[in-house]
Design a protein around this motif. Structure first.
Motif, mmCIF file in Angstrom:
data_model
loop_
_atom_site.group_PDB
_atom_site.id
_atom_site.type_symbol
_atom_site.label_atom_id
_atom_site.label_comp_id
_atom_site.label_asym_id
_atom_site.label_seq_id
_atom_site.Cartn_x
_atom_site.Cartn_y
_atom_site.Cartn_z
ATOM 1 N N UNK A 47 0.831 -1.204 0.000
ATOM 2 C CA UNK A 47 0.000 0.000 0.000
ATOM 3 C C UNK A 47 0.868 1.259 0.000
ATOM 4 N N UNK A 48 1.882 1.242 0.841
ATOM 5 C CA UNK A 48 2.768 2.396 0.937
ATOM 6 C C UNK A 48 3.563 2.573 -0.355
ATOM 7 N N UNK A 49 4.059 1.481 -0.894
ATOM 8 C CA UNK A 49 4.866 1.558 -2.112
ATOM 9 C C UNK A 49 4.052 2.076 -3.293
ATOM 10 N N UNK A 50 2.747 1.805 -3.290
ATOM 11 C CA UNK A 50 1.898 2.275 -4.391
ATOM 12 C C UNK A 50 1.789 3.796 -4.419
ATOM 13 N N UNK A 51 1.854 4.435 -3.238
ATOM 14 C CA UNK A 51 1.710 5.888 -3.158
ATOM 15 C C UNK A 51 3.027 6.610 -2.929
ATOM 16 N N UNK A 52 4.019 5.887 -2.426
ATOM 17 C CA UNK A 52 5.295 6.495 -2.076
ATOM 18 C C UNK A 52 5.346 6.830 -0.599
ATOM 19 N N UNK A 53 6.436 6.443 0.055
ATOM 20 C CA UNK A 53 6.529 6.610 1.505
ATOM 21 C C UNK A 53 6.469 8.075 1.922
ATOM 22 N N UNK A 54 7.049 8.973 1.136
ATOM 23 C CA UNK A 54 7.030 10.380 1.530
ATOM 24 C C UNK A 54 5.617 10.943 1.533
ATOM 25 N N UNK A 55 4.835 10.597 0.504
ATOM 26 C CA UNK A 55 3.455 11.084 0.446
ATOM 27 C C UNK A 55 2.627 10.525 1.595
ATOM 28 N N UNK A 56 2.807 9.248 1.884
ATOM 29 C CA UNK A 56 2.068 8.639 2.996
ATOM 30 C C UNK A 56 2.483 9.277 4.311
ATOM 31 N N UNK A 57 3.770 9.530 4.494
ATOM 32 C CA UNK A 57 4.246 10.152 5.731
ATOM 33 C C UNK A 57 3.619 11.528 5.927
ATOM 34 N N UNK A 58 3.498 12.301 4.853
ATOM 35 C CA UNK A 58 2.871 13.618 4.965
ATOM 36 C C UNK A 58 1.424 13.501 5.417
ATOM 37 N N UNK A 59 0.694 12.534 4.846
ATOM 38 C CA UNK A 59 -0.699 12.360 5.233
ATOM 39 C C UNK A 59 -0.817 11.892 6.678
ATOM 40 N N UNK A 60 0.045 11.001 7.089
ATOM 41 C CA UNK A 60 0.021 10.529 8.476
ATOM 42 C C UNK A 60 0.220 11.688 9.452
ATOM 43 N N UNK A 61 1.172 12.541 9.138
ATOM 44 C CA UNK A 61 1.417 13.693 10.018
ATOM 45 C C UNK A 61 0.214 14.621 10.047
ATOM 46 N N UNK A 62 -0.393 14.850 8.894
ATOM 47 C CA UNK A 62 -1.558 15.738 8.835
ATOM 48 C C UNK A 62 -2.729 15.177 9.630
ATOM 49 N N UNK A 63 -2.879 13.854 9.599
ATOM 50 C CA UNK A 63 -3.989 13.199 10.319
ATOM 51 C C UNK A 63 -3.639 12.882 11.765
ATOM 52 N N UNK A 64 -2.391 13.102 12.138
ATOM 53 C CA UNK A 64 -1.897 12.821 13.493
ATOM 54 C C UNK A 64 -2.093 11.349 13.869
#
Length: 279
Positions: A41-58
């Motif tokens: 799942x992460x590889x499909x979107x890219x780890x950096x993009x997922x990390x940004x969303x995780x931080x935004x969603x806390x």
């Protein structure tokens, strides 16, 4: 009553039916504080993009799922697995995961060498640990139920996992520990003593919950929703807390014929209710 902010959802619980960005939004909106995503799942979107969303969603990443197997029929197979797992460790670090979950592999069909497979596991973990230390990314060995020894994991008890930790990283509990999943460990006659020992050693890095159906129909794809099976989940939680575990409780349910057919928001609502009533 447990706070949902101290609970996480392993994305497999929702059946990987939607893109990870949609799944993360659902989990945050439902009030959970954490998530455990899978590599594909992460590889499909890219780890950096997922990390940004995780931080935004806390959202806290309780664990990154998971290693490819450390056992293999040939040295080339094992080297390829190590290389892939090292790449995944870098993604886990990008996501800020609390640990990288190790599912270590079973016995190679053409070899039938159980002791050899377990030696390969030790070797593979030792090799991964060098890179994990550089990244400050803890490795969490997940013991699997003995029914998986042939194909998924030759580490089948908390006691086994703890022994590996003490052999490979005797003075470094912060970097090598254990992911304890009730589905895999509830049956163990040494369960209470093993949880206590892992707690004293400060090796418990993750805690996964679901339930075991008395009439389970598929050893992989028929996990139960908490409260629908035979595990004393409240008692299990008390033992984890008595052992000093104060991290998140993560729901991980593989349920192809039941929960993966239910609308994701409804699954999350039931998870929330059961976590607060039976866990």
């Amino acid at each position: 009553m447990v706070s949902l902010q101290r609970c996480a959802i392993n994305t497999a619980t929702l059946g990987h039916r939607e893109s990870l960005d949609v799944t993360l939004e659902r989990i945050a909106r439902a009030g959970f504080g954490g998530v455990a995503p899978w590599r594909h799942e992460v590889e499909a979107l890219g780890a950096q993009a997922v990390a940004r969303q995780l931080r935004a969603l806390q959202l806290t990443v309780t664990g990154y799922c998971r290693s490819t197997y450390l056992t293999g029929a040939t040295p080339a197979d094992r080297r390829a697995s190590i290389d892939g797992n090292i790449a995944a460790l870098h993604d886990a670090a990008e996501l800020g995961a609390r640990c990288f979950v190790l599912v270590v592999g079973g016995v190679s069909a053409n070899v039938r060498d159980l002791a050899g497979a377990r030696a390969q596991v030790d070797e593979g973990i030792a090799r991964l640990l060098d890179e994990a230390r550089k990244l400050k990314m803890p490795l969490a060995i997940e013991p699997l139920h003995p029914m998986y020894a042939a194909d998924r994991s030759v580490v089948n008890t908390i006691g086994q996992a703890l022994a590996i930790c003490e052999r490979i990283a005797p003075n470094d509990p912060s970097m090598l520990g254990i992911a304890i999943d009730v589905y895999h460990c509830w049956w163990d006659p040494l369960l209470s003593a093993s949880i206590a020992a892992a707690g004293r050693a400060r090796r418990i890095l993750a805690y996964h919950v679901c339930d075991w159906h008395a009439d389970t129909k598929d050893m992989l794809m028929d996990r139960g929703m908490m409260g629908d099976g035979v595990i004393d989940l409240a008692g299990f939680r008390r033992e984890m807390e008595d052992a000093g575990y104060d991290g998140m409780m993560e729901v991980e349910i593989f349920s192809r014929d039941r929960w993966w057919k239910v609308a994701p928001d409804e699954v999350l609502a039931v998870c929330a209710q059961r976590l607060q009533s039976v866990c």
